[in-house]
Design a protein around this motif. Structure first.
Motif, PDB file in Angstrom:
ATOM      1  N   PRO A   1     -28.248  43.294  33.093  1.00  0.00           N
ATOM      2  CA  PRO A   1     -27.949  43.008  31.678  1.00  0.00           C
ATOM      3  C   PRO A   1     -26.479  43.231  31.321  1.00  0.00           C
ATOM      4  O   PRO A   1     -25.921  42.499  30.506  1.00  0.00           O
ATOM      5  N   ASP A   2     -25.843  44.225  31.954  1.00  0.00           N
ATOM      6  CA  ASP A   2     -24.427  44.509  31.681  1.00  0.00           C
ATOM      7  C   ASP A   2     -23.531  44.047  32.832  1.00  0.00           C
ATOM      8  O   ASP A   2     -22.428  44.548  33.017  1.00  0.00           O
ATOM      9  N   GLY A   3     -23.997  43.067  33.592  1.00  0.00           N
ATOM     10  CA  GLY A   3     -23.251  42.559  34.740  1.00  0.00           C
ATOM     11  C   GLY A   3     -21.877  42.033  34.360  1.00  0.00           C
ATOM     12  O   GLY A   3     -21.613  41.719  33.198  1.00  0.00           O
ATOM     13  N   VAL A   4     -21.025  41.932  35.378  1.00  0.00           N
ATOM     14  CA  VAL A   4     -19.648  41.493  35.172  1.00  0.00           C
ATOM     15  C   VAL A   4     -19.365  40.298  36.081  1.00  0.00           C
ATOM     16  O   VAL A   4     -19.726  40.297  37.259  1.00  0.00           O
ATOM     17  N   PHE A   5     -18.701  39.294  35.507  1.00  0.00           N
ATOM     18  CA  PHE A   5     -18.255  38.110  36.232  1.00  0.00           C
ATOM     19  C   PHE A   5     -16.743  38.040  36.053  1.00  0.00           C
ATOM     20  O   PHE A   5     -16.245  37.744  34.967  1.00  0.00           O
TER      21      PHE A   5
ATOM     22  N   ALA B   1     -16.675  36.995  32.169  1.00  0.00           N
ATOM     23  CA  ALA B   1     -17.680  37.351  31.163  1.00  0.00           C
ATOM     24  C   ALA B   1     -18.322  38.673  31.530  1.00  0.00           C
ATOM     25  O   ALA B   1     -18.347  39.070  32.699  1.00  0.00           O
ATOM     26  N   GLN B   2     -18.894  39.316  30.531  1.00  0.00           N
ATOM     27  CA  GLN B   2     -19.663  40.536  30.746  1.00  0.00           C
ATOM     28  C   GLN B   2     -21.002  40.388  30.044  1.00  0.00           C
ATOM     29  O   GLN B   2     -21.074  39.932  28.910  1.00  0.00           O
ATOM     30  N   GLY B   3     -22.052  40.754  30.771  1.00  0.00           N
ATOM     31  CA  GLY B   3     -23.401  40.639  30.260  1.00  0.00           C
ATOM     32  C   GLY B   3     -24.083  39.391  30.800  1.00  0.00           C
ATOM     33  O   GLY B   3     -23.458  38.329  30.897  1.00  0.00           O
ATOM     34  N   ALA B   4     -25.345  39.531  31.173  1.00  0.00           N
ATOM     35  CA  ALA B   4     -26.072  38.431  31.823  1.00  0.00           C
ATOM     36  C   ALA B   4     -26.102  37.170  30.972  1.00  0.00           C
ATOM     37  O   ALA B   4     -25.919  36.060  31.494  1.00  0.00           O
ATOM     38  N   GLU B   5     -26.304  37.311  29.683  1.00  0.00           N
ATOM     39  CA  GLU B   5     -26.377  36.133  28.817  1.00  0.00           C
ATOM     40  C   GLU B   5     -25.023  35.427  28.716  1.00  0.00           C
ATOM     41  O   GLU B   5     -24.954  34.196  28.745  1.00  0.00           O
ATOM     42  N   ALA B   6     -23.948  36.195  28.609  1.00  0.00           N
ATOM     43  CA  ALA B   6     -22.605  35.605  28.531  1.00  0.00           C
ATOM     44  C   ALA B   6     -22.244  34.921  29.849  1.00  0.00           C
ATOM     45  O   ALA B   6     -21.618  33.857  29.849  1.00  0.00           O
ATOM     46  N   ILE B   7     -22.646  35.514  30.964  1.00  0.00           N
ATOM     47  CA  ILE B   7     -22.379  34.909  32.272  1.00  0.00           C
ATOM     48  C   ILE B   7     -23.156  33.608  32.403  1.00  0.00           C
ATOM     49  O   ILE B   7     -22.619  32.583  32.838  1.00  0.00           O
ATOM     50  N   ALA B   8     -24.414  33.622  32.010  1.00  0.00           N
ATOM     51  CA  ALA B   8     -25.237  32.416  32.085  1.00  0.00           C
ATOM     52  C   ALA B   8     -24.690  31.310  31.188  1.00  0.00           C
ATOM     53  O   ALA B   8     -24.797  30.124  31.518  1.00  0.00           O
TER      54      ALA B   8
ATOM     55  N   ARG C   1     -24.668  43.268  40.047  1.00  0.00           N
ATOM     56  CA  ARG C   1     -23.989  44.212  39.146  1.00  0.00           C
ATOM     57  C   ARG C   1     -22.643  43.608  38.726  1.00  0.00           C
ATOM     58  O   ARG C   1     -22.262  43.628  37.574  1.00  0.00           O
ATOM     59  N   SER C   2     -21.923  43.073  39.729  1.00  0.00           N
ATOM     60  CA  SER C   2     -20.661  42.406  39.415  1.00  0.00           C
ATOM     61  C   SER C   2     -20.327  41.401  40.511  1.00  0.00           C
ATOM     62  O   SER C   2     -20.765  41.533  41.647  1.00  0.00           O
ATOM     63  N   ARG C   3     -19.561  40.426  40.102  1.00  0.00           N
ATOM     64  CA  ARG C   3     -19.057  39.423  41.039  1.00  0.00           C
ATOM     65  C   ARG C   3     -17.591  39.200  40.706  1.00  0.00           C
ATOM     66  O   ARG C   3     -17.242  38.915  39.559  1.00  0.00           O
ATOM     67  N   THR C   4     -16.767  39.364  41.713  1.00  0.00           N
ATOM     68  CA  THR C   4     -15.346  39.082  41.582  1.00  0.00           C
ATOM     69  C   THR C   4     -15.035  37.921  42.499  1.00  0.00           C
ATOM     70  O   THR C   4     -15.455  37.915  43.663  1.00  0.00           O
ATOM     71  N   LEU C   5     -14.333  36.938  41.984  1.00  0.00           N
ATOM     72  CA  LEU C   5     -13.904  35.845  42.846  1.00  0.00           C
ATOM     73  C   LEU C   5     -12.416  35.635  42.671  1.00  0.00           C
ATOM     74  O   LEU C   5     -11.881  35.732  41.572  1.00  0.00           O
ATOM     75  N   LEU C   6     -11.777  35.408  43.791  1.00  0.00           N
ATOM     76  CA  LEU C   6     -10.332  35.197  43.805  1.00  0.00           C
ATOM     77  C   LEU C   6     -10.028  33.935  44.586  1.00  0.00           C
ATOM     78  O   LEU C   6     -10.576  33.724  45.672  1.00  0.00           O
ATOM     79  N   PRO C   7      -9.139  33.089  44.073  1.00  0.00           N
ATOM     80  CA  PRO C   7      -8.798  31.868  44.806  1.00  0.00           C
ATOM     81  C   PRO C   7      -8.026  32.194  46.079  1.00  0.00           C
ATOM     82  O   PRO C   7      -7.203  33.113  46.101  1.00  0.00           O
TER      83      PRO C   7
END
Length: 175
Positions: free
Chosen positions: A43-47, A56-63, A146-152
Protein backbone atom coordinates in the motif's frame (compact mmCIF):
# COMPACT_ATOMS: atom_id res chain seq x y z
CA UNK A 1 10.63 -34.51 4.71
CA UNK A 2 13.75 -33.35 6.41
CA UNK A 3 14.16 -29.74 7.44
CA UNK A 4 16.89 -29.21 4.81
CA UNK A 5 14.63 -30.47 2.02
CA UNK A 6 11.74 -28.36 3.30
CA UNK A 7 13.98 -25.26 3.32
CA UNK A 8 15.27 -25.96 -0.19
CA UNK A 9 11.73 -26.49 -1.47
CA UNK A 10 10.64 -23.19 0.11
CA UNK A 11 13.52 -21.38 -1.64
CA UNK A 12 12.49 -22.90 -4.98
CA UNK A 13 8.84 -21.94 -4.45
CA UNK A 14 9.81 -18.40 -3.41
CA UNK A 15 12.07 -17.87 -6.41
CA UNK A 16 9.41 -19.16 -8.80
CA UNK A 17 6.84 -16.81 -7.25
CA UNK A 18 9.29 -13.91 -7.56
CA UNK A 19 10.07 -14.77 -11.20
CA UNK A 20 6.33 -14.73 -11.88
CA UNK A 21 5.90 -11.39 -10.10
CA UNK A 22 8.70 -9.74 -12.08
CA UNK A 23 7.55 -11.37 -15.34
CA UNK A 24 4.05 -9.96 -14.79
CA UNK A 25 5.23 -6.38 -15.07
CA UNK A 26 5.50 -6.17 -18.90
CA UNK A 27 2.04 -7.66 -19.62
CA UNK A 28 0.39 -5.54 -16.91
CA UNK A 29 2.06 -2.35 -18.17
CA UNK A 30 1.37 -3.11 -21.84
CA UNK A 31 -2.31 -3.82 -21.20
CA UNK A 32 -2.85 -1.04 -18.64
CA UNK A 33 -4.21 -3.44 -16.01
CA UNK A 34 -4.01 -0.97 -13.15
CA UNK A 35 -5.91 -3.23 -10.74
CA UNK A 36 -3.23 -5.88 -11.15
CA UNK A 37 -0.44 -3.34 -10.70
CA UNK A 38 -2.05 -2.02 -7.51
CA UNK A 39 -2.41 -5.57 -6.18
CA UNK A 40 1.31 -6.38 -6.43
CA UNK A 41 2.60 -3.27 -4.64
CA UNK A 42 2.58 -2.68 -0.91
CA UNK A 43 0.00 0.00 0.00
CA UNK A 44 2.88 2.41 0.72
CA UNK A 45 5.11 1.10 -2.09
CA UNK A 46 7.54 3.34 -3.93
CA UNK A 47 8.15 3.65 -7.68
CA UNK A 48 11.36 5.61 -8.31
CA UNK A 49 12.22 6.31 -11.96
CA UNK A 50 15.41 8.24 -11.26
CA UNK A 51 16.01 11.94 -11.54
CA UNK A 52 14.76 12.49 -15.08
CA UNK A 53 11.26 10.94 -14.82
CA UNK A 54 8.49 11.31 -12.25
CA UNK A 55 7.75 8.54 -9.76
CA UNK A 56 4.98 7.70 -7.33
CA UNK A 57 4.32 6.52 -3.80
CA UNK A 58 1.46 4.26 -2.84
CA UNK A 59 -0.02 1.34 -4.77
CA UNK A 60 -2.92 3.34 -6.18
CA UNK A 61 -0.68 6.20 -7.38
CA UNK A 62 1.73 3.70 -8.96
CA UNK A 63 -1.13 1.91 -10.71
CA UNK A 64 -2.40 5.25 -12.01
CA UNK A 65 0.78 5.56 -14.11
CA UNK A 66 -0.50 3.04 -16.63
CA UNK A 67 -3.87 4.79 -16.85
CA UNK A 68 -2.38 8.05 -18.04
CA UNK A 69 -3.49 9.13 -21.52
CA UNK A 70 0.18 9.30 -22.52
CA UNK A 71 0.67 5.65 -21.57
CA UNK A 72 -2.42 4.63 -23.54
CA UNK A 73 -1.02 6.54 -26.51
CA UNK A 74 2.26 4.63 -26.17
CA UNK A 75 0.40 1.30 -26.02
CA UNK A 76 -1.62 2.18 -29.12
CA UNK A 77 1.63 3.16 -30.81
CA UNK A 78 3.19 -0.28 -30.32
CA UNK A 79 4.79 -0.11 -26.87
CA UNK A 80 6.32 -3.31 -25.51
CA UNK A 81 8.17 -3.81 -22.22
CA UNK A 82 10.69 -6.64 -22.53
CA UNK A 83 12.22 -7.92 -19.29
CA UNK A 84 15.45 -9.80 -18.77
CA UNK A 85 15.72 -12.73 -16.40
CA UNK A 86 15.99 -11.33 -12.85
CA UNK A 87 18.80 -11.93 -10.39
CA UNK A 88 17.25 -12.76 -7.00
CA UNK A 89 18.84 -12.29 -3.57
CA UNK A 90 16.42 -14.11 -1.26
CA UNK A 91 16.63 -13.50 2.49
CA UNK A 92 13.69 -15.10 4.26
CA UNK A 93 10.63 -12.88 3.83
CA UNK A 94 12.58 -10.22 1.92
CA UNK A 95 14.19 -10.29 -1.49
CA UNK A 96 16.18 -7.92 -3.64
CA UNK A 97 15.81 -8.41 -7.36
CA UNK A 98 18.05 -6.88 -10.01
CA UNK A 99 16.96 -6.92 -13.63
CA UNK A 100 17.05 -5.22 -17.01
CA UNK A 101 14.03 -3.89 -18.87
CA UNK A 102 13.89 -2.77 -22.48
CA UNK A 103 11.25 -0.36 -23.67
CA UNK A 104 10.59 -1.30 -27.29
CA UNK A 105 8.50 0.80 -29.68
CA UNK A 106 7.12 0.19 -33.13
CA UNK A 107 9.30 2.04 -35.64
CA UNK A 108 6.62 3.66 -37.78
CA UNK A 109 9.24 5.48 -39.84
CA UNK A 110 11.32 2.38 -40.50
CA UNK A 111 11.68 0.75 -43.88
CA UNK A 112 9.04 -1.89 -44.59
CA UNK A 113 10.62 -5.31 -44.73
CA UNK A 114 9.24 -8.74 -45.33
CA UNK A 115 10.41 -11.72 -43.33
CA UNK A 116 9.56 -15.14 -44.73
CA UNK A 117 6.57 -16.65 -42.97
CA UNK A 118 6.27 -13.60 -40.67
CA UNK A 119 4.75 -10.88 -42.84
CA UNK A 120 5.80 -7.29 -43.40
CA UNK A 121 6.88 -4.83 -40.72
CA UNK A 122 8.62 -1.49 -40.34
CA UNK A 123 10.37 -3.04 -37.37
CA UNK A 124 10.89 -1.97 -33.81
CA UNK A 125 13.50 0.04 -32.02
CA UNK A 126 14.76 -0.07 -28.49
CA UNK A 127 13.62 3.20 -26.97
CA UNK A 128 15.31 2.76 -23.61
CA UNK A 129 17.08 0.15 -21.51
CA UNK A 130 16.83 0.43 -17.73
CA UNK A 131 18.24 -1.37 -14.73
CA UNK A 132 15.70 -2.27 -12.05
CA UNK A 133 16.17 -2.85 -8.34
CA UNK A 134 13.05 -4.36 -6.81
CA UNK A 135 12.73 -4.68 -3.02
CA UNK A 136 10.15 -7.34 -2.23
CA UNK A 137 8.48 -8.55 0.95
CA UNK A 138 6.32 -11.56 1.68
CA UNK A 139 2.97 -10.63 3.25
CA UNK A 140 0.27 -13.18 4.01
CA UNK A 141 2.16 -15.74 1.93
CA UNK A 142 2.38 -13.51 -1.15
CA UNK A 143 5.35 -11.59 -2.52
CA UNK A 144 4.72 -7.86 -2.98
CA UNK A 145 6.78 -4.94 -4.18
CA UNK A 146 8.01 -2.61 -1.41
CA UNK A 147 9.91 -0.43 -3.86
CA UNK A 148 11.17 -0.39 -7.40
CA UNK A 149 13.97 1.83 -8.59
CA UNK A 150 14.80 2.02 -12.26
CA UNK A 151 17.68 3.85 -13.82
CA UNK A 152 18.37 4.30 -17.53
CA UNK A 153 21.48 2.64 -18.88
CA UNK A 154 23.04 5.88 -20.04
CA UNK A 155 26.76 5.42 -19.44
CA UNK A 156 26.65 6.96 -15.97
CA UNK A 157 27.87 5.21 -12.83
CA UNK A 158 24.47 4.90 -11.08
CA UNK A 159 23.01 2.01 -13.13
CA UNK A 160 26.35 0.23 -13.10
CA UNK A 161 26.51 0.55 -9.30
CA UNK A 162 22.95 -0.75 -8.99
CA UNK A 163 23.93 -3.83 -11.02
CA UNK A 164 27.10 -4.33 -8.97
CA UNK A 165 25.10 -4.16 -5.71
CA UNK A 166 22.80 -6.87 -7.02
CA UNK A 167 25.69 -9.13 -7.90
CA UNK A 168 27.59 -8.54 -4.67
CA UNK A 169 24.56 -9.25 -2.49
CA UNK A 170 23.97 -12.55 -4.30
CA UNK A 171 27.65 -13.40 -3.94
CA UNK A 172 27.49 -12.66 -0.19
CA UNK A 173 24.42 -14.87 0.24
CA UNK A 174 26.25 -17.77 -1.42
CA UNK A 175 29.19 -17.59 1.01
Amino acid sequence: MTDAITQRLQIIEDKLAIYELIASHPPSADTALADYTASVYMPDGVFDRGGSLDGAQGAEAIAAFILRPEHEEAIRGGLAHFAGLPLIDLRGDRATVTSYLQIIALDKQGERRELANHGVSTGYRIHRVVVNRWLLERHAGRWKIRSRTLLPVDGSDAPRQLLARGLSSVLQSQN
